[in-house]
Structures are given as structure tokens and as C-alpha cells.
Design a protein around this motif. Structure first.
Motif, PDB file in Angstrom:
ATOM      1  N   ILE A  69       0.896  -1.154   0.000  1.00 42.98           N
ATOM      2  CA  ILE A  69       0.000   0.000   0.000  1.00 42.98           C
ATOM      3  C   ILE A  69       0.932   1.202   0.000  1.00 42.98           C
ATOM      4  CG2 ILE A  69      -2.051   1.024   1.023  1.00 42.98           C
ATOM      5  CD1 ILE A  69      -2.381  -1.487   2.669  1.00 42.98           C
ATOM      6  N   ALA A  70       1.439   1.523  -1.166  1.00 41.96           N
ATOM      7  CA  ALA A  70       2.552   2.466  -1.251  1.00 41.96           C
ATOM      8  C   ALA A  70       2.178   3.830  -0.680  1.00 41.96           C
ATOM      9  CB  ALA A  70       3.003   2.594  -2.695  1.00 41.96           C
ATOM     10  N   SER A  71       0.925   4.244  -0.888  1.00 38.58           N
ATOM     11  CA  SER A  71       0.574   5.594  -0.459  1.00 38.58           C
ATOM     12  C   SER A  71       0.624   5.726   1.059  1.00 38.58           C
ATOM     13  CB  SER A  71      -0.826   5.945  -0.968  1.00 38.58           C
ATOM     14  OG  SER A  71      -1.748   4.973  -0.540  1.00 38.58           O
ATOM     15  N   LEU A  72       0.641   4.618   1.772  1.00 35.04           N
ATOM     16  CA  LEU A  72       0.722   4.680   3.229  1.00 35.04           C
ATOM     17  C   LEU A  72       2.099   4.288   3.741  1.00 35.04           C
ATOM     18  CD1 LEU A  72      -2.639   3.022   4.251  1.00 35.04           C
ATOM     19  CD2 LEU A  72      -2.099   5.418   4.029  1.00 35.04           C
ATOM     20  N   ILE A  74       3.348   1.323   3.362  1.00 30.71           N
ATOM     21  CA  ILE A  74       3.285  -0.070   3.789  1.00 30.71           C
ATOM     22  C   ILE A  74       3.810  -0.932   2.659  1.00 30.71           C
ATOM     23  CG2 ILE A  74       1.772  -1.932   4.544  1.00 30.71           C
ATOM     24  CD1 ILE A  74      -0.159   0.226   5.529  1.00 30.71           C
TER      25      ILE A  74
ATOM     26  N   LEU B 403      -6.726   2.901   8.298  1.00 29.09           N
ATOM     27  CA  LEU B 403      -6.667   4.250   7.728  1.00 29.09           C
ATOM     28  C   LEU B 403      -7.294   5.266   8.674  1.00 29.09           C
ATOM     29  CD1 LEU B 403      -7.632   3.343   4.081  1.00 29.09           C
ATOM     30  CD2 LEU B 403      -5.459   4.245   4.824  1.00 29.09           C
ATOM     31  N   LYS B 406      -5.067   5.757  11.648  1.00 31.47           N
ATOM     32  CA  LYS B 406      -3.849   6.447  11.224  1.00 31.47           C
ATOM     33  C   LYS B 406      -4.132   7.947  11.105  1.00 31.47           C
ATOM     34  CE  LYS B 406      -0.157   6.072   7.819  1.00 31.47           C
ATOM     35  NZ  LYS B 406      -0.141   7.420   7.252  1.00 31.47           N
ATOM     36  N   PRO B 474      -5.438  -3.091  -1.259  1.00 33.56           N
ATOM     37  CA  PRO B 474      -6.264  -1.879  -1.158  1.00 33.56           C
ATOM     38  C   PRO B 474      -5.696  -0.690  -1.922  1.00 33.56           C
ATOM     39  CG  PRO B 474      -4.984  -2.154   0.834  1.00 33.56           C
ATOM     40  CD  PRO B 474      -4.666  -3.339  -0.034  1.00 33.56           C
ATOM     41  N   GLU B 475      -4.484  -0.831  -2.456  1.00 32.29           N
ATOM     42  CA  GLU B 475      -3.811   0.344  -2.987  1.00 32.29           C
ATOM     43  C   GLU B 475      -4.620   1.119  -4.028  1.00 32.29           C
ATOM     44  OE1 GLU B 475      -1.348   1.912  -1.968  1.00 32.29           O
ATOM     45  OE2 GLU B 475      -0.865   3.245  -3.619  1.00 32.29           O
ATOM     46  N   ALA B 478      -7.450   2.917  -2.316  1.00 33.64           N
ATOM     47  CA  ALA B 478      -6.887   3.899  -1.381  1.00 33.64           C
ATOM     48  C   ALA B 478      -6.332   5.097  -2.135  1.00 33.64           C
ATOM     49  CB  ALA B 478      -5.803   3.248  -0.528  1.00 33.64           C
ATOM     50  N   ALA B 479      -5.711   4.838  -3.287  1.00 35.67           N
ATOM     51  CA  ALA B 479      -5.169   5.942  -4.081  1.00 35.67           C
ATOM     52  C   ALA B 479      -6.294   6.818  -4.621  1.00 35.67           C
ATOM     53  CB  ALA B 479      -4.318   5.388  -5.229  1.00 35.67           C
ATOM     54  N   ARG B 482      -7.571   8.855  -1.868  1.00 34.41           N
ATOM     55  CA  ARG B 482      -6.626   9.933  -1.562  1.00 34.41           C
ATOM     56  C   ARG B 482      -6.775  11.071  -2.568  1.00 34.41           C
ATOM     57  NH1 ARG B 482      -2.426  11.366   1.046  1.00 34.41           N
ATOM     58  NH2 ARG B 482      -2.835   9.706   2.512  1.00 34.41           N
TER      59      ARG B 482
END
Lengths: 521, 489
Positions: A69-72, A74, B403, B406, B474-475, B478-479, B482
Motif C-alpha cells: 500500500i505504497a501511499s501509506l 506499507i 486508515l 492512522k 487496497p492500494e 486507497a489511491a 486519496r
């Protein structure tokens, strides 16, 4: 492909494959699980022989890293140091043994059982291999689900209470670690990568203490340390044999490994602050666990409490923060996995024959089942640390490492812990005496059958390991040497930082200088 | 009157698609005389998909209609989530209604109207537009909740929902009037310029109106009865869609207020913090003793509103805003997939009495006993949903909570994060009880055979896949979340 990743995910792939086989074909599922777990073990031998424990070797080997999960921040980052390698080997070796041991014991819903077993193996290996905090947490928590099912579906009478208690206890303790993990990443440049976090972490002293506590509570429940151990006797007693073996053999080590890998190196100053308390709890656990064993009527419960005692030794060794103590702690993790695993297997074999674990139901059965008795005695001797068995090496290193350590009142800790060794010998020998020797009082025991070929195959590797690890410990100690030295170095540096602030602070790391030692003698 | 710019019209495209679908379905009931209605759910799914595609395909127009609405990545995310929830709910609804002889085109038309309101709510940046959107959404859901009105419980639920909903709308519109009095405008962007007690009172009333919609404690009292009494597919749609839309507008209002320098910003943050704490604690505590799975899920939806509020509160800290808003969006997407799946299983299992009779144990835990033996696939799906709701990795619910917490820690709201994880551990108990019943208890004697329709199977499979994919990889989402988190002036 990275060999370590293959070892981690091969059991999971096996579990997914098993989902496509019909549930009615129990034999296929048993065979598949055995083949997959054996293949995993063979592959992990590649890790064992490919691992370099030479002084200049990199800290983490078989490393691989990919964004997850690159944006975090991780990542999927796995790698092994020597201690993790030993525990991965323990896991891959125990799993096929356990699968084999459940061959006849589990005859309901075999498909689900084997799938749970394989998923559990992936989660356990992943926990030891992870080098990313979130990845670690994911594996750490994933262990709970299959174990929860193993106890809850295939356990004995009071299984629902035990499994819910097990899950809630460990889950509650772990969620605070998640908060701590997120906080840590926030104060280490936003990455969850363990290696980077360890270098970059910047926190205040008080924050570090809270973080240490959050991690330590999660690990202490898993170990389990007194007074957070109350889930363990229930879970062990109600779990099926296979579950007990994995629980004692591997899951408890996740807790001590957590201390070794995370709680201690990430927060050394806080660890120094809480060290006397943790060491004291470890010693209390040793004695308490041993005393509880004297009043148990149920064999499994007795072995469960003996685990509390033995894991107390491991924690004491870690808290000694001497090379000997830490090495002994690591070695004792393996020993406990092998010998307590074997004990649970043997109790399980008796249970399969008589469907009772009550000590009073047995007595004098050594004449009927001489080989079970022999194996039980060998394992008992290992468990109580007789010289020549593996248990001796670990306990000796821990006790001497603690004695020589600079922890305040270290000799007292060592001395009280040593009573645990004595008590251990007494309760184990009493158990052996009451179960196997004396007159055969119960007629139902007159038809007991001795070890079958399959049961021989289950026990032989463990008995062999007990002797080999007792006589030739060096190959098993070597991989642990570098990680132990690195941890000690970190603590020496942390102590130096503290002494720079407060020059009057007495040194607490490493061993006593010789003159003091001479004076003590 | 000036012609509207083309960009403004294009911005309406997703909503226009949904409306058109609704009208077609209404007409079909008039002109098609066949009793076969299998196509209606399919048409709804197609409309939802088309609307989602339209939302993604039309480039974000920014402010439209004089700044009263915004089409940005945020509103697109909300639209796609709502359409996903709509499609899943329609698939769940078709077999449920069919089995009860209550399948009509109006049902899907109402759902589409509600979805229109929800999508508009995601775009609203003016209190009046928000009010209209809320009414469009709510009136349709009132009618949906009353779909099976002949029973005692459904009637009570529909009536309660309507009365309290009307009450909350009244609060909202009165608050809007007060805000207009203080700021001279109802645009979100004009709110921070004003200050004073009038504005505070107005925002408080608007917030109370929204708190009813998201079911935050102490505005939650209607939720358990309505969720339990409403038809199960409608409950699923309400839990997912209404929550998504209401949180979208709440986030937009609060972020606008917080981006100003008004002194009320801090006080509002405090109020929302208290709401979040109360909602997490009481939502979970009240869910603990529930024996009806449907009622348990109702209370759990309150608890989840609490976690979402944690994310919203975290947006109060300027440094954590992006993380906070994206975490709320991700949570909404994850929750949509999970909760509709869970209600789908509940709907498939619920006991159907003779007409006029309402068995008390329709959704009792014992309905699930031994499900793993009777329907292993269904039990597995339910287990996945329960673990996701509990936040156990690797599931969508875990990443969503990760998330949220965090963001909270980034905003230095440590107390909220700690209470959040502890209450979610509390939640593990009642979610696990469902798993215990499915996997560890023997089936009840004399269970009727369960037949799963293809539509329900598709919905369940899609939900499970979404939960697992959002948990393991999830990337991408999640991106997107974001990228969609930049709201505010």
C-alpha cells in the motif's frame, strides 16, 4: 521467486487448492495437507542451509521488498535473521508432524481442519518473516482466525468458552499494538518498514514508555506472562491435540519473538525502564506455573501450566540482556516447542485410546504401553532440563546469563527461577509416576495399545531432536549469535545515551566484570 | 432566463441516468402486463453501472450552478460507492421480494430515486441543495421502508422512520435559516466568514439533522427499530447508501467550516469528538446483548458511524485533513460492500411466517446454527463479512480501520484512536458469536432447505471479492480515495 516468500505462501496455496477437493474425500485432504506441509519443510531446509551465520553476513537474509500500500508507506517486506530462521524451521517442522498426528484423531470435517491448519502455517511463518510493521500485524492477527476455529470446532466439551476467551484476550491486547504501530510510523518518517523505523524512530521518553507497554502487553498475552496467562490453560485444555501442539509449539513463541524483534530493539530505553518489572513477572510466572502444576487433575492442564513456567524462563533470559541469557532464551523457545509439543502429542495419544485426560484414570500403564512410557520419560527429562537433553542447555544458559547479568538483584532472580527447575522436576516426575508406574488400578487400561507405526513417525523426529539438541547444540545456537549480539549492542548504545544524561546511573547491560564475580563466589 | 452552461448540464449526467432508469421502471409497470419481473433488478443494476460510468467519464467540472454544487473527485467517489451499493442491494432485493410476492417496478424506481438524492448529496455545497438532496433521498427511503407495510413491525418501522426523519429535516432546514441569517448566504463557502451565536446555533441544528441521518448517539434511537422492521434489502441499502451520502455532506460542511478561522471551529471539533466517542462506545455496548442478527447489525451500523466520525474529526487538524477524508471515503466503500453482504445473508436466512404472522425469532442467532454444514458457501461469506466488520486482517474492514486510526493519530487524537481500537475489540465479541453459531453449533432440527437464487449468489460473490480485494490489495482504491480527499474551498 524469493524462496522465503514461497515458504510463506505455499501452505496457503495448498489450502486454496484443498478448497476444490470434495469434502467427503477425507483421505485426499489428509494427504494433501501432509504433502504440502512436507514440501514446505523441504523448501525451508533450503533456507536453513542457505543461511549464513558468518560474522559479516547481512542481518536479514532472503530479503524481498515490494510496495503493497505504497501511499501509506506499507510494503511487502520479508526477511530472516537467525532467530526468525530458527522459529520458521520450528514451524515448518512441527506442522507436518501435527498433520500426521491428527490423521485419525480428526474424523469430522477433515477438509476444514486441514485448510485451517495450512492457513495457520502461512500466518505463523509470515509472522516470523515479516519486516514491515503492518505486514507483521496482519500475519499476527491472521493467526487468530484458524486457531479460533481449530479450538472452537474440534475442541472438547468446553470449547466455545475457551475459544472465545482466547480470541478476545489476544485481540484486545493486540489492538493497542496497532495504535502504537501507527504512532511509531508517524514518528519515523511515515514508513512502516521495520528496518527503516528502527533507525529513524524519534520519540520522547514518555511516549516510548507508552509504546513499549502497548507492544509488551500484546506480546505478554501471547507468551503468556503472569498475570495475563489465564486464557492459556482453557485454550490448551479444550483444543484438539493438533491445536495444543501448535499453540504451545509456535504461537507462544510469537510472543517472545515479538519481545526480541520489536519491543526490545525499538524501545530500548523504555525496555530498560520496565525491565525489572518484566523480569520479576517472569520469575513469578516460573514459580506460579510450577506450583499450579501440582494441583492439576487433567494432564493437558498440567502441561499448559508447565508452559507458563517454561515461558517464564524464556522471558527471564531475554530480560537478562546478556549474550548468554538471550541465547538461552532463544534456545529455550525451540526446546519448549519440541518438548512441550511432544508432551501434548503423547497426552493426545493417551486421550485417543481412553478418551480421558484425568491423571487418576491411569496408573501403571507402562507395562501395557512400554514405548509410550519410554517416549514420555525421555520428553519429561528434556522438559525438566536433565543434562544431555536440550532443556538443560537452555535453562543453564538462562540461569547463568541472569546470574552474571548486571540487572539489579540478578542473582536473586536467578536463584528463585532455579527453584522453578526443581519444582518442574518434581511435578513432572510425579506425573510420570502416577500415570505410568505403580499398580495398574483401572481395568479399562488393560487393553491399551502401544505406539502404532504412524505414531512412531510422529514422535521419532521430536525425540531425535531432543537428544541432538542436547548433545550438539552448536548448529542451533549459531544462527542466534549475531541477532543476540546486535541486540546487546543496541542496548549498550541506549544505556550510553542514558548515562550521558545521568552519569550516576549504574550500568545494567552485559555481564558483571570479573572481580565482582570473584567476590561473589 | 439565461441558458445553463453545458458544463452544468453534463455534471448532472449520473443523476439524470439514475432518474431515467427510475422512470423507465415506473413506465414498465404501466405498459408491460407480464408478471415476470426478473428484468427489473437487471435494469437497476445496469442503470447503476451506467451512472457510475458516467460519473467517472465526465471530467470533474468543479463548481457548477453558481457554486451550489461541486463535481470533483470526492463526489465521483461518493457516486460510484452509492451506485455500487444500489446495484448490490437490487441483486439482494430481487429474490427477497420475489419470494414474498412483492416484486414491483416501483421498488427499484424508489431505490433509484433515493440513489439520485444520495449522489446529489455528495456534490452539494449549499445548504439548500443539501436539503433538497436529503429530501429526495429520504422520501424515497421512507416509502421503501414501508414496502412490506402490512406487518406490525414494518408499519411501526416505516412510521417511526418517517416521523423522526421529518423531524430531523425540520431541524436541518431551521438550522439553514439561522445560518442564512448569520452569513447572508447558504453556500458552504460563505459559512466561515460569519461568526456569532446565531451561526453556532444554525450549525448545531444542521449538525443535529445530519446526526439523525448517520445515526450518531444520541440521535440513534430510531435506528434499531427501523433497521429491524424495514425489508432486509432496504435495510442494507439504507445502512450503506444513506450513511455514505450523509457522511459525504457532513465531511464537506465541516471541512469548509474548519478551513476558516472562525472561533466556532474548535467548539465544533469538540462536539463531533464527543459524538464520536459516544457513538463508538454505545453502539458497541448496545450491540453486545442482541440476539437478533438484524438488530445486532443495526447497532453495529451505529458503531461504525462512530469510527467514521473519528475520521471526520481528524479532518479538523489541517495537517491530517487529506488522510482523514480519504480514510472516511475508503471506510464508506469498504463498509458498503461488507454490510450489504451481511444483510444479504440475513435476508436469505430470515424465517418467513404465514401471511399476517410475524415470528419473533425471524433473525435469531439460532437461525444461523450449523450453517457451515448446511450451506458452507453462505457461511463462509458471512464469516468474511463478520471478520471485516470486526476489523480482523486481512479484510477490507481492517484496512479501513487502519486508515481511520492512522488519520486520528496523525491529528494527534490519541484518545479517540485508543477508544476506537478498544471498542472495536469489544465488537469482535458479537461478530464472532455469529461465527460461533455458524461453525461451532449443531443445526436446529427440521430446518427448511435454503435455495439461493443466482442474483443473490452474484451479490454475495461480488461482496466477498470486494471485501477480500480491499483487504489484500487496497492500494488502487486507497489511491482513488486519496485523490478524492481534496475538498473545501
Amino acid at each position: 521467486m524469493n524462496l522465503l516468500s514461497v515458504v510463506v505462501f505455499l501452505p496457503l496455496a495448498g489450502a486454496i487448492a484443498a478448497a476444490f477437493f470434495p469434502p467427503a474425500e477425507a483421505g485426499q485432504h489428509r494427504a494433501l495437507a501432509l504433502v504440502v506441509s512436507l514440501a514446505t519443510f523441504l523448501l525451508s531446509l533450503g533456507l536453513w542451509f542457505g543461511f549464513s551465520a558468518a560474522p559479516g553476513a547481512p542481518e536479514f537474509q532472503f530479503e524481498t521488498k515490494a510496495p503493497w500500500i505504497a501511499s501509506l508507506g506499507i510494503g511487502y517486506h520479508v526477511g530472516l535473521d537467525g532467530v526468525a530462521l530458527l522459529l520458521v524451521m520450528l514451524t515448518t517442522a512441527l506442522t507436518p508432524i501435527v498433520v500426521l498426528s491428527a490423521w485419525n484423531a480428526v474424523h469430522e470435517r477433515v477438509k476444514e481442519f486441514m485448510i485451517a491448519m495450512l492457513v495457520l502455517e502461512t500466518a505463523m511463518i509470515g509472522t516470523f518473516a515479516a519486516l514491515d510493521l503492518v505486514l507483521f500485524y496482519v500475519f499476527w492477527e491472521s493467526v487468530l482466525i484458524p486457531m479460533y476455529l481449530l479450538i472452537g470446532i474440534w475442541g472438547s466439551d468446553n470449547r466455545l468458552y475457551a475459544t472465545v476467551k482466547f480470541f478476545i484476550y489476544t485481540f484486545v491486547a493486540s489492538v493497542l499494538m496497532l495504535v502504537a504501530i501507527i504512532y511509531v510510523a508517524g514518528h519515523a518518517g511515515g514508513t512502516f518498514d521495520y528496518v527503516q523505523v528502527r533507525q529513524a524512530l524519534q520519540t520522547t521518553a514518555s511516549a516510548q514508555r507508552w509504546l513499549f507497554l502497548a507492544f509488551a502487553v500484546a506480546f505478554a498475552v501471547k507468551v503468556p506472562m503472569f498475570p495475563l496467562h489465564t486464557w492459556l490453560p482453557d485454550a490448551h485444555t479444550e483444543a484438539p491435540t493438533a491445536g495444543s501442539v501448535i499453540l504451545a509449539g509456535v504461537l507462544l513463541k510469537m510472543g517472545t519473538f515479538g519481545f526480541f524483534r520489536y519491543a526490545l530493539p525499538l524501545f530500548p530505553e523504555a525496555a530498560l525502564h520496565f525491565r525489572p518489572a518484566v523480569a520479576a513477572l517472569a520469575v513469578v510466572g516460573i514459580v506460579y506455573g510450577a506450583l499450579m502444576c501440582f494441583v492439576q487433575k487433567d494432564m493437558k492442564r498440567l502441561v499448559a501450566y508447565s508452559s507458563v513456567s517454561h515461558l517464564g524462563f524464556v522471558m527471564l533470559g531475554l530480560m537478562a540482556l546478556t549474550a548468554e541469557g538471550l541465547t538461552g532464551g532463544v534456545y529455550q523457545m525451540l526446546n519448549h516447542g519440541v518438548s512441550t509439543g511432544a508432551l501434548f502429542l503423547l497426552v493426545g495419544m493417551l486421550y485417543e485410546r481412553r478418551h480421558t485426560r484425568l491423571i487418576s484414570e491411569y496408573g501403571g500403564i507402562a507395562r501395557r504401553v512400554p514405548w509410550i512410557a519410554t517416549a514420555f520419560v525421555i520428553v519429561t527429562l528434556s522438559s525438566i532440563g536433565l543434562p544431555g537433553t536440550n532443556g538443560f542447555v537452555g535453562e543453564f544458559l538462562i540461569l547463568s546469563g541472569t546470574w552474571l547479568g548486571r540487572l539489579a538483584h540478578a542473582p536473586w532472580f536467578s536463584a528463585v527461577a532455579a527453584t522453578g527447575v526443581i519444582l518442574g522436576a518434581v511435578y513432572m516426575l510425579i506425573l510420570v509416576e502416577r500415570v505410568f508406574f505403580g499398580p495398574m488400578g483401572n481395568a479399562k487400561n488393560s487393553t491399551l495399545a502401544d505406539l502404532s507405526l504412524r505414531e512412531w513417525a510422529v514422535l521419532a523426529p521430536l525425540l531425535l531432536l531432543i537428544v541432538v539438541m542436547g548433545l550438539v547444540p552448536q548448529p542451533f545456537l549459531n544462527p542466534a549469535k549475531l541477532p543476540v549480539d546486535r541486540l546487546v549492542t543496541r542496548f549498550v548504545a541506549a544505556e550510553q545515551r542514558l548515562r550521558n544524561q545521568d552519569p550516576s546511573r549504574p550500568p545494567t547491560i552485559g555481564t558483571q566484570p570479573t572481580p565482582v564475580l570473584a567476590g561473589r563466589e | 432566463m439565461n441558458a445553463l452552461p453545458a458544463g452544468d448540464i453534463a455534471a448532472l449526467l449520473p443523476m439524470a441516468v439514475l432518474m431515467a432508469g427510475a422512470l423507465v421502471l415506473l413506465m414498465s409497470e404501466v405498459f408491460l402486463t407480464s408478471t415476470r419481473r426478473g428484468y427489473q433488478a437487471g435494469l437497476t443494476v445496469a442503470t447503476a453501472a451506467l451512472a457510475a460510468v458516467a460519473a467517472v467519464a465526465v471530467p470533474p467540472a468543479g463548481r457548477v450552478f453558481g457554486g451550489q454544487a461541486v463535481v470533483d473527485a470526492f463526489s465521483t467517489f461518493v457516486t460510484v460507492t452509492v451506485c455500487g451499493g444500489l446495484a448490490l442491494s437490487a441483486l439482494v432485493g430481487a429474490p427477497w421480494l420475489h419470494a414474498r410476492g412483492a416484486e414491483r417496478g416501483e421498488f427499484y424506481a424508489l431505490a433509484l430515486f433515493a440513489a439520485t438524492g444520495m449522489c446529489l448529496l455528495g456534490s452539494a455545497s449549499d445548504l439548500l441543495v443539501a436539503f433538497i438532496a436529503i429530501e429526495v433521498m429520504s422520501l424515497a427511503t421512507y416509502a421503501l421502508a414501508a414496502w412490506m407495510r402490512r406487518g406490525r413491525k414494518p408499519a411501526e418501522a416505516a412510521f417511526k422512520y418517517f416521523l423522526l426523519g421529518a423531524f430531523s429535516s425540520a431541524l436541518f432546514i431551521y438550522g439553514t435559516a439561522l445560518v442564512y441569517g448569520a452569513a447572508g448566504s447558504t453556500l458552504f463557502s460563505d459559512i466561515p466568514r460569519a461568526s456569532g451565536p446565531l451561526l453556532a446555533a444554525g450549525l448545531g441544528l444542521v449538525g443535529a439533522g445530519l446526526a439523525f441521518k448517520i445515526a450518531a448517539v444520541p440521535f440513534h434511537l430510531w435506528t434499531p427499530d427501523v433497521y429491524e422492521g424495514a425489508p432486509t434489502p432496504v435495510t442494507a441499502f439504507m445502512a450503506a447508501g444513506v450513511k455514505t451520502a450523509a457522511f459525504a455532506v457532513l465531511a464537506r460542511v465541516l471541512v469548509t467550516v474548519w478551513s476558516g478561522t472562525g472561533t466556532s471551529a474548535v467548539a465544533i471539533g469538540g462536539v463531533v469528538t464527543v459524538l464520536a466517542l459516544l457513538t463508538m462506545i454505545f453502539g458497541n455496548l448496545l450491540a453486545l446483548p442482541q440476539r437478533s442478527v438484524k438488530r445486532m447489525l443495526a447497532y453495529s451500523s451505529i458503531a461504525h458511524a462512530g469510527y467514521l466520525l473519528v475520521g471526520v474529526v481528524s479532518a479538523g487538524a489541517a495537517g491530517a485533513r487529506g488522510n482523514a477524508i480519504s480514510s472516511v471515503l475508503f471506510y464508506l466503500a469498504a463498509y458498503t460492500a461488507t454490510v450489504i453482504g451481511a444483510f444479504a445473508v440475513v435476508g436469505a436466512l430470515e424465517r418467513r411466517g404465514a401471511p399476517g404472522e410475524e415470528p419473533a425469532d425471524s433473525w435469531d442467532l439460532t437461525r444461523l446454527a450449523g450453517l457451515a454444514r448446511r450451506r458452507p458457501g453462505l457461511a463462509f461469506a458471512m464469516a468474511v463479512f463478520m471478520l471485516s466488520l470486526a476489523g480482523v486482517p486481512p479484510s477490507a474492514g481492517f484496512i479501513a480501520k487502519l486508515l481511520i486510526f492512522k488519520a486520528a493519530i496523525g491529528a494527534q487524537a490519541y484518545g479517540l484512536a485508543v477508544v476506537g481500537v478498544l471498542t472495536s475489540a469489544l465488537g469482535a465479541y458479537y461478530y464472532l458469536r455469529v461465527v460461533v453459531y455458524m461453525y461451532m453449533r449443531a443445526p436446529e432440527a427440521g430446518e427448511e432447505q435454503l435455495a439461493l437464487s443466482p442474483a443473490l449468489s452474484v451479490a454475495l460473490a461480488a461482496s466477498v471479492v470486494a471485501v477480500v480485494v480491499l483487504g489484500v490489495g487496497p492500494e488502487p482504491v486507497a489511491a482513488l480515495a486519496r485523490a478524492a480527499s481534496a475538498i473545501g474551498p
